[in-house]
Enzyme design. Sequence first.
Site, mmCIF file in Angstrom:
data_model
loop_
_atom_site.group_PDB
_atom_site.id
_atom_site.type_symbol
_atom_site.label_atom_id
_atom_site.label_comp_id
_atom_site.label_asym_id
_atom_site.label_seq_id
_atom_site.Cartn_x
_atom_site.Cartn_y
_atom_site.Cartn_z
ATOM 1 N N VAL A 69 1.001 -1.039 -0.093
ATOM 2 C CA VAL A 69 0.031 -0.066 0.110
ATOM 3 C C VAL A 69 0.911 1.183 0.129
ATOM 4 O O VAL A 69 1.953 1.072 0.373
ATOM 5 C CB VAL A 69 -1.001 0.068 1.182
ATOM 6 C CG1 VAL A 69 -2.057 -1.002 1.043
ATOM 7 C CG2 VAL A 69 -0.554 -0.090 2.380
ATOM 8 N N SER A 70 0.306 2.383 -0.570
ATOM 9 C CA SER A 70 1.175 3.467 -0.587
ATOM 10 C C SER A 70 1.472 4.326 0.789
ATOM 11 O O SER A 70 2.461 5.205 0.654
ATOM 12 C CB SER A 70 0.405 4.537 -1.540
ATOM 13 O OG SER A 70 0.356 3.960 -2.820
ATOM 14 N N THR A 71 0.659 4.253 1.600
ATOM 15 C CA THR A 71 0.683 5.099 2.960
ATOM 16 C C THR A 71 0.553 4.339 4.137
ATOM 17 O O THR A 71 -0.094 3.218 3.961
ATOM 18 C CB THR A 71 -0.169 6.240 2.784
ATOM 19 O OG1 THR A 71 -1.599 5.616 2.956
ATOM 20 C CG2 THR A 71 -0.159 7.086 1.571
#
Length: 142
Positions: free
Chosen positions: A10-12
């Site tokens: 996931v990005s964050t």
Amino acid sequence: MNRVNGYARVSTEDQNLHMQQLAIEKYASEQNMELILYVEKISTSKTERTELTNALKAAATGNRFVVYKLDSLARSTKELYQLPDEMMQRGIDFVSIQDSFDTTIPTVRAMFGMLTVFAGFERDIIQQRTKDGLDAVRKRGR
């Protein structure tokens, strides 16, 4: 030994990996294959995706590299062609669960081979256009 090398990203930090992990675990279980899962919370814009690098290094001939969705693997169309192509050359099958992309299926493997050829053709055309543009600029004395 045949195993699943799973990769979830996931990005964050605020996002949750749970759904991806469960799907990859379920896939490995249904295939009766050992699972080694690599997870990270990092944007694809970052150049260093350590766990992706580790997962790719650990994958061996006869393994399956499994992601939940294609966008968790690649940051660009070019990379999306390159990574599975490199895996297939090493004898590693590639599966994207949510996208129903599975190179263990001969028709998908053939389709991916054709897409790789088209990507190479596109790259060659871009290089030729760039060369032609530079030649034209040089002829005009710039």
